[in-house]
Design an enzyme around this catalytic site. Structure first.
Site, PDB file in Angstrom:
ATOM      1  N   PRO A   1       0.789  -1.233   0.000  1.00  0.00           N
ATOM      2  CA  PRO A   1       0.000   0.000   0.000  1.00  0.00           C
ATOM      3  C   PRO A   1       0.824   1.287   0.000  1.00  0.00           C
ATOM      4  O   PRO A   1       0.259   2.368  -0.095  1.00  0.00           O
ATOM      5  CB  PRO A   1      -0.805  -0.111   1.292  1.00  0.00           C
ATOM      6  CG  PRO A   1       0.081  -0.878   2.215  1.00  0.00           C
ATOM      7  CD  PRO A   1       0.789  -1.877   1.342  1.00  0.00           C
ATOM      8  N   GLY A   2       2.161   1.203   0.150  1.00  0.00           N
ATOM      9  CA  GLY A   2       2.968   2.408   0.010  1.00  0.00           C
ATOM     10  C   GLY A   2       3.911   2.727   1.151  1.00  0.00           C
ATOM     11  O   GLY A   2       4.648   3.703   1.083  1.00  0.00           O
ATOM     12  N   GLY A   3       3.922   1.917   2.205  1.00  0.00           N
ATOM     13  CA  GLY A   3       4.804   2.201   3.329  1.00  0.00           C
ATOM     14  C   GLY A   3       6.259   2.268   2.924  1.00  0.00           C
ATOM     15  O   GLY A   3       6.982   3.203   3.282  1.00  0.00           O
TER      16      GLY A   3
ATOM     17  N   ARG B   1      -5.406  -1.752  -5.497  1.00  0.00           N
ATOM     18  CA  ARG B   1      -4.264  -1.509  -4.608  1.00  0.00           C
ATOM     19  C   ARG B   1      -3.384  -0.386  -5.159  1.00  0.00           C
ATOM     20  O   ARG B   1      -2.774   0.360  -4.395  1.00  0.00           O
ATOM     21  CB  ARG B   1      -3.465  -2.799  -4.409  1.00  0.00           C
ATOM     22  CG  ARG B   1      -4.167  -3.783  -3.494  1.00  0.00           C
ATOM     23  CD  ARG B   1      -3.482  -5.154  -3.481  1.00  0.00           C
ATOM     24  NE  ARG B   1      -2.084  -5.093  -3.095  1.00  0.00           N
ATOM     25  CZ  ARG B   1      -1.635  -5.042  -1.850  1.00  0.00           C
ATOM     26  NH1 ARG B   1      -2.498  -5.035  -0.845  1.00  0.00           N
ATOM     27  NH2 ARG B   1      -0.344  -5.007  -1.578  1.00  0.00           N
TER      28      ARG B   1
ATOM     29  N   ASP C   1       9.695  -6.240  -2.793  1.00  0.00           N
ATOM     30  CA  ASP C   1       9.046  -6.658  -1.543  1.00  0.00           C
ATOM     31  C   ASP C   1       7.955  -7.631  -1.966  1.00  0.00           C
ATOM     32  O   ASP C   1       6.810  -7.261  -2.174  1.00  0.00           O
ATOM     33  CB  ASP C   1       8.485  -5.444  -0.808  1.00  0.00           C
ATOM     34  CG  ASP C   1       7.880  -5.816   0.536  1.00  0.00           C
ATOM     35  OD1 ASP C   1       8.499  -6.605   1.265  1.00  0.00           O
ATOM     36  OD2 ASP C   1       6.775  -5.333   0.839  1.00  0.00           O
TER      37      ASP C   1
ATOM     38  N   CYS D   1       7.676 -10.986   4.034  1.00  0.00           N
ATOM     39  CA  CYS D   1       7.205 -11.024   5.410  1.00  0.00           C
ATOM     40  C   CYS D   1       6.810 -12.453   5.767  1.00  0.00           C
ATOM     41  O   CYS D   1       5.736 -12.705   6.315  1.00  0.00           O
ATOM     42  CB  CYS D   1       6.053 -10.041   5.635  1.00  0.00           C
ATOM     43  SG  CYS D   1       4.645 -10.284   4.535  1.00  0.00           S
TER      44      CYS D   1
END
Length: 454
Positions: free
Chosen positions: A107-109, A133, A173, A226
């Site tokens: 989402p952009g973190g 998204r 990521d 993650c």
């Protein structure tokens, strides 16, 4: 937490004596955090005062939850991000002026972290394959106040044709099995099965193949997940090192609570120790894996293919009347600001970053800084422009109270001194640029976007 038996058995086998502490950590509460925004002109003191301390490995990171309707959050002075995830941007460590790709960015973190470290200089391309998204990604970057970011909605294999050997740094990521987020997002457990990590690893390898075609010689690739799964972590990096002899591992500087990568979970290559694992039973955060590699030479000479000029492209030039309308507005209200590479998407005006090449037929969510909209015989400035400005850059800026700001984000008008000259104003609350308003005879007309009002 009701973890699958196969999951428990797998990590008891892999972790041995550590397994009990590891599995027990899933019953502990997840850790919240946020980063402050160095692109803004000040510190988000109201939110910092509610924090429970600093994240030691991120200069802008804090532990604590965020009020999504607070002034700090709505104006982009903070970004809510899980503390372990913050370390990814630190490992990428992009520099001002570089060309950087965040390939799986929503989402952009991590994108907001990267452009902040770049001091909003150079070019960040933030891509997300799923359209909804990609919209969220664009919204979060808009609030952050970046001028030199382009948001795309493309498949990695489409991007590789557009950007051969182009980027100085690429972050993958990767979409993964999400094991490291089980306690934060327990619904992820429902999707997990013994074969799921291997399925994810196959998709991740295809993404990595595309990424390497876009990385220039000497460039840096950071791969993160993650998940705890070796199939998606060490085994993917071992595969990369074998498939691409021009790649070499770079060491990641770790704090004492961070773990080395585990060569024994892949092919015993000691280089894998240079990667980093973040385990929730060792540190205050969720699970993450990060590896940093450098491409020492171009493995294949990339061929730049001819691109179709259909769809939304950056060839959407302004008419003379539109350019005159915008220049008239800019000269009056932003006389010290210059905007190059002006393009139109529909009636929307954008300034494309200087480093961005022709976008061809790519699916573009945001081609740069959204400047505003052309209406009949007038130009109406956009919220994105307001959030990218400092108060002193605007000829007219108006300090408003917290109560007036609350009216503004609710979509209401509010009164100011009748002696206030008519015209456009950058509205500023406690030093935060909040958006544009238009003063007409002592009333501030509201231009906060309807979809964002609360």
């Amino acid at each position: 937490m009701n973890l699958p038996v196969a999951f428990q058995n797998k990590y008891r086998r892999l972790l041995g004596d550590e397994a009990d502490a590891f599995l027990a950590s899933f019953d502990e509460p997840s850790t919240s955090g946020f980063r402050s925004n160095p692109l803004k002109n000040g510190q988000p003191q109201a939110t910092i005062e509610q924090s429970s301390g600093r994240v030691p490995y991120v200069s802008t990171g804090y532990y604590g939850s965020v009020n999504g309707k607070s002034l700090d959050h709505v104006t982009g002075w903070i970004y809510s991000q899980e503390p372990s995830a913050m370390f990814v941007g630190e490992v990428v460590d992009p520099q001002p002026g570089e060309k950087v790709l965040d390939l799986c960015a929503a989402p952009g973190g991590k994108s907001t972290h990267l452009i902040a470290k770049m001091k909003d200089q150079g070019l960040l391309v933030a891509n997300e394959i799923f359209a909804k998204r990609a919209q969220v990604l664009a919204s979060n970057l808009e609030r952050w106040g970046t001028k030199n970011t382009v948001v795309l909605n493309e498949r990695p294999d489409s991007l590789e044709k557009q950007f051969p050997a182009f980027f100085d740094r690429i972050l993958v990521d990767a979409p993964c099995s999400g094991e490291g987020m089980f306690r934060k997002e327990p619904a992820g457990i429902e999707y997990w099965n013994e074969n799921y990590p291997a399925e994810c690893a196959n998709r991740q390898r295809k993404i990595l193949q595309s990424a390497l075609k876009m990385l220039k010689a000497g460039g840096v690739l950071v791969y993160s997940t993650c998940t705890f799964a070796p199939e998606e972590d060490e085994q993917n990096i071992a595969w990369l090192l074998k498939e691409y002899p021009a790649l070499r591992m770079l060491s990641v500087e770790k704090t004492p609570e961070m773990d080395d990568g585990r060569p024994e979970w892949a092919d015993q290559n000691p280089e894998l120790k240079k990667a980093v694992r973040l385990f929730p039973h060792h540190m205050k955060g969720e699970g993450h894996f990060i590896a940093k590699l450098q491409l020492t030479e171009q493995p294949v000479t990339p061929v730049k293919k001819k691109r179709k000029k259909k769809g939304r492209t950056n060839n959407n030039q302004l008419t003379k009347d539109e350019r005159r309308l915008f220049e008239k507005w800019r000269t009056k209200y932003l006389p010290k600001c210059e905007f190059n590479n002006l393009v139109k998407f529909g009636e929307q005006l954008f300034a494309v970053p200087n480093e961005m090449p022709d976008m061809g037929s790519l699916k573009v969510q945001t081609p740069g800084l959204h400047l505003g909209t052309f209406k009949k015989n007038r130009f109406e400035p956009a919220l994105a422009l307001a959030l990218a400005l400092q108060p002193e850059q605007m000829t007219n800026h108006l300090d408003i109270t917290k109560e007036q700001w609350q009216k503004y984000v609710h979509g209401d008008t509010f009164n100011v001194e009748r002696s206030t000259p008519n015209g456009w104003y950058l509205l500023v609350c406690d030093g935060h640029t909040t958006g544009f308003g238009k003063v007409v005879n002592g009333i501030v007309k509201n231009f906060f976007p309807k979809g964002l009002r609360f």
